[in-house]
Scaffold this motif. Sequence first.
Motif, PDB file in Angstrom:
ATOM      1  N   GLN A  45       1.024  -1.296   0.072  1.00 50.20           N
ATOM      2  CA  GLN A  45       0.189   0.280   0.150  1.00 50.20           C
ATOM      3  C   GLN A  45       0.627   1.518   0.008  1.00 50.20           C
ATOM      4  N   ALA A  46       1.519   1.248   0.466  1.00 48.76           N
ATOM      5  CA  ALA A  46       2.328   2.076   0.843  1.00 48.76           C
ATOM      6  C   ALA A  46       3.696   2.546   0.061  1.00 48.76           C
ATOM      7  N   ALA A  47       3.884   1.211  -0.953  1.00 45.89           N
ATOM      8  CA  ALA A  47       4.696   1.729  -2.607  1.00 45.89           C
ATOM      9  C   ALA A  47       3.472   2.607  -3.325  1.00 45.89           C
ATOM     10  N   ALA A  48       2.094   2.062  -3.225  1.00 46.34           N
ATOM     11  CA  ALA A  48       1.531   2.046  -4.167  1.00 46.34           C
ATOM     12  C   ALA A  48       1.779   4.095  -4.294  1.00 46.34           C
ATOM     13  N   LEU A  49       1.117   4.643  -3.150  1.00 49.83           N
ATOM     14  CA  LEU A  49       1.295   5.739  -2.478  1.00 49.83           C
ATOM     15  C   LEU A  49       2.222   6.519  -3.148  1.00 49.83           C
ATOM     16  N   CYS A  50       3.878   5.283  -3.438  1.00 56.83           N
ATOM     17  CA  CYS A  50       4.909   6.152  -3.634  1.00 56.83           C
ATOM     18  C   CYS A  50       4.911   6.194  -5.131  1.00 56.83           C
ATOM     19  N   LEU A  51       4.548   5.311  -5.579  1.00 56.33           N
ATOM     20  CA  LEU A  51       4.360   5.422  -7.501  1.00 56.33           C
ATOM     21  C   LEU A  51       3.294   6.538  -7.812  1.00 56.33           C
ATOM     22  N   THR A  52       2.739   6.470  -6.984  1.00 58.03           N
ATOM     23  CA  THR A  52       1.448   8.167  -7.701  1.00 58.03           C
ATOM     24  C   THR A  52       1.874   8.764  -7.471  1.00 58.03           C
ATOM     25  N   TYR A  53       1.974  10.049  -8.824  1.00 58.40           N
ATOM     26  CA  TYR A  53       1.844  11.225  -9.380  1.00 58.40           C
ATOM     27  C   TYR A  53       1.705  12.365  -8.111  1.00 58.40           C
ATOM     28  N   PRO A  54       3.196  12.662  -7.500  1.00 54.54           N
ATOM     29  CA  PRO A  54       3.026  13.570  -6.096  1.00 54.54           C
ATOM     30  C   PRO A  54       2.003  14.593  -5.540  1.00 54.54           C
ATOM     31  N   ASP A  55       1.710  14.784  -4.793  1.00 53.08           N
ATOM     32  CA  ASP A  55       0.878  15.369  -4.469  1.00 53.08           C
ATOM     33  C   ASP A  55       0.503  16.359  -2.726  1.00 53.08           C
ATOM     34  N   ASP A  72      -4.014  -1.696 -14.588  1.00 49.60           N
ATOM     35  CA  ASP A  72      -2.459  -2.639 -15.110  1.00 49.60           C
ATOM     36  C   ASP A  72      -1.432  -2.075 -14.426  1.00 49.60           C
ATOM     37  N   PHE A  73      -1.864  -0.474 -13.722  1.00 50.52           N
ATOM     38  CA  PHE A  73      -0.789   0.701 -13.550  1.00 50.52           C
ATOM     39  C   PHE A  73      -1.210   0.063 -12.104  1.00 50.52           C
ATOM     40  N   LEU A  74       0.267   0.523 -11.604  1.00 52.15           N
ATOM     41  CA  LEU A  74       0.957  -0.625 -10.824  1.00 52.15           C
ATOM     42  C   LEU A  74       0.877  -0.868  -9.215  1.00 52.15           C
ATOM     43  N   PRO A  75       0.690   1.006  -9.116  1.00 52.76           N
ATOM     44  CA  PRO A  75       0.395   1.253  -8.416  1.00 52.76           C
ATOM     45  C   PRO A  75      -0.964   0.837  -7.483  1.00 52.76           C
ATOM     46  N   GLY A 123      18.913   6.134 -12.062  1.00 55.63           N
ATOM     47  CA  GLY A 123      19.637   7.337 -11.231  1.00 55.63           C
ATOM     48  C   GLY A 123      17.684   7.812 -10.258  1.00 55.63           C
ATOM     49  N   THR A 124      17.607   7.289  -9.853  1.00 56.18           N
ATOM     50  CA  THR A 124      16.218   8.094  -9.490  1.00 56.18           C
ATOM     51  C   THR A 124      15.805   6.942  -8.317  1.00 56.18           C
ATOM     52  N   PRO A 125      15.325   7.904  -7.107  1.00 57.70           N
ATOM     53  CA  PRO A 125      14.626   7.250  -5.947  1.00 57.70           C
ATOM     54  C   PRO A 125      13.649   6.450  -5.909  1.00 57.70           C
ATOM     55  N   TYR A 126      13.476   6.397  -7.367  1.00 58.05           N
ATOM     56  CA  TYR A 126      12.298   5.387  -7.435  1.00 58.05           C
ATOM     57  C   TYR A 126      12.934   3.995  -7.440  1.00 58.05           C
ATOM     58  N   ALA A 127      13.499   4.051  -7.812  1.00 55.76           N
ATOM     59  CA  ALA A 127      14.189   2.522  -7.884  1.00 55.76           C
ATOM     60  C   ALA A 127      13.945   1.772  -6.687  1.00 55.76           C
ATOM     61  N   SER A 128      14.189   2.715  -5.303  1.00 54.38           N
ATOM     62  CA  SER A 128      14.109   1.285  -4.147  1.00 54.38           C
ATOM     63  C   SER A 128      13.203   1.538  -4.342  1.00 54.38           C
ATOM     64  N   VAL A 129      11.336   2.337  -4.089  1.00 55.95           N
ATOM     65  CA  VAL A 129      10.629   1.629  -4.205  1.00 55.95           C
ATOM     66  C   VAL A 129      10.847  -0.290  -5.086  1.00 55.95           C
ATOM     67  N   LEU A 130      10.419   0.113  -6.311  1.00 52.66           N
ATOM     68  CA  LEU A 130      10.962  -1.306  -7.347  1.00 52.66           C
ATOM     69  C   LEU A 130      11.548  -1.858  -6.132  1.00 52.66           C
TER      70      LEU A 130
END
Length: 164
Positions: free
Chosen positions: A9-19, A105-108, A141-148
């Motif tokens: 659930q937390a990863a889903a939040l991190c991978l959506t458009y930030p707001d 099929d959107f990953l979040p 080189g993105t921090p999103y790599a750590s979420v994946l």
Amino acid sequence: MPSDAVLYQAAALCLTYPDDDLVARLPLIREAAPQLREFTDHAAVTPLSELAAHYVRVFDFQNRHSLYLSWWRDGDTRRRGMSLVRFKELYRQHGLEFCDEELPDFLPAVLEFTARTGSTDLLTGHRDVLVELRTRLTDFGTPYASVLGAVCAALPPARTRRRP
């Protein structure tokens, strides 16, 4: 909610458009899912406008980092339509109706489905896609790599086929 469900659930939040909602939830995400700390620490000190611009650069300009799982196997072909139908059918089998705000099929959305149902079938069925996406995000080189990376690490081990 078991710890893997919290992570998904937390990863889903991190991978959506930030707001603003994501920014407000960062302390909770950091505490609940320490596996995502690299991303949450980065997001906590980065202005929202920069986070949003980075998200667009990473996910919206190229399909090289697509968050749409069926795109990786089907591309923009007719087959993809059938894949999307299969995602929706699986959601229905678990008593969930998918809204049309995003593709199923959107990953979040898949991560949220996994968190709610405990079924890792969609994620494990796309393990190769997740690993490839993680690799590409790491190379970018993105921090999103750590979420994946955290999502991949939480997946159940791949089943090996027995030989008769």
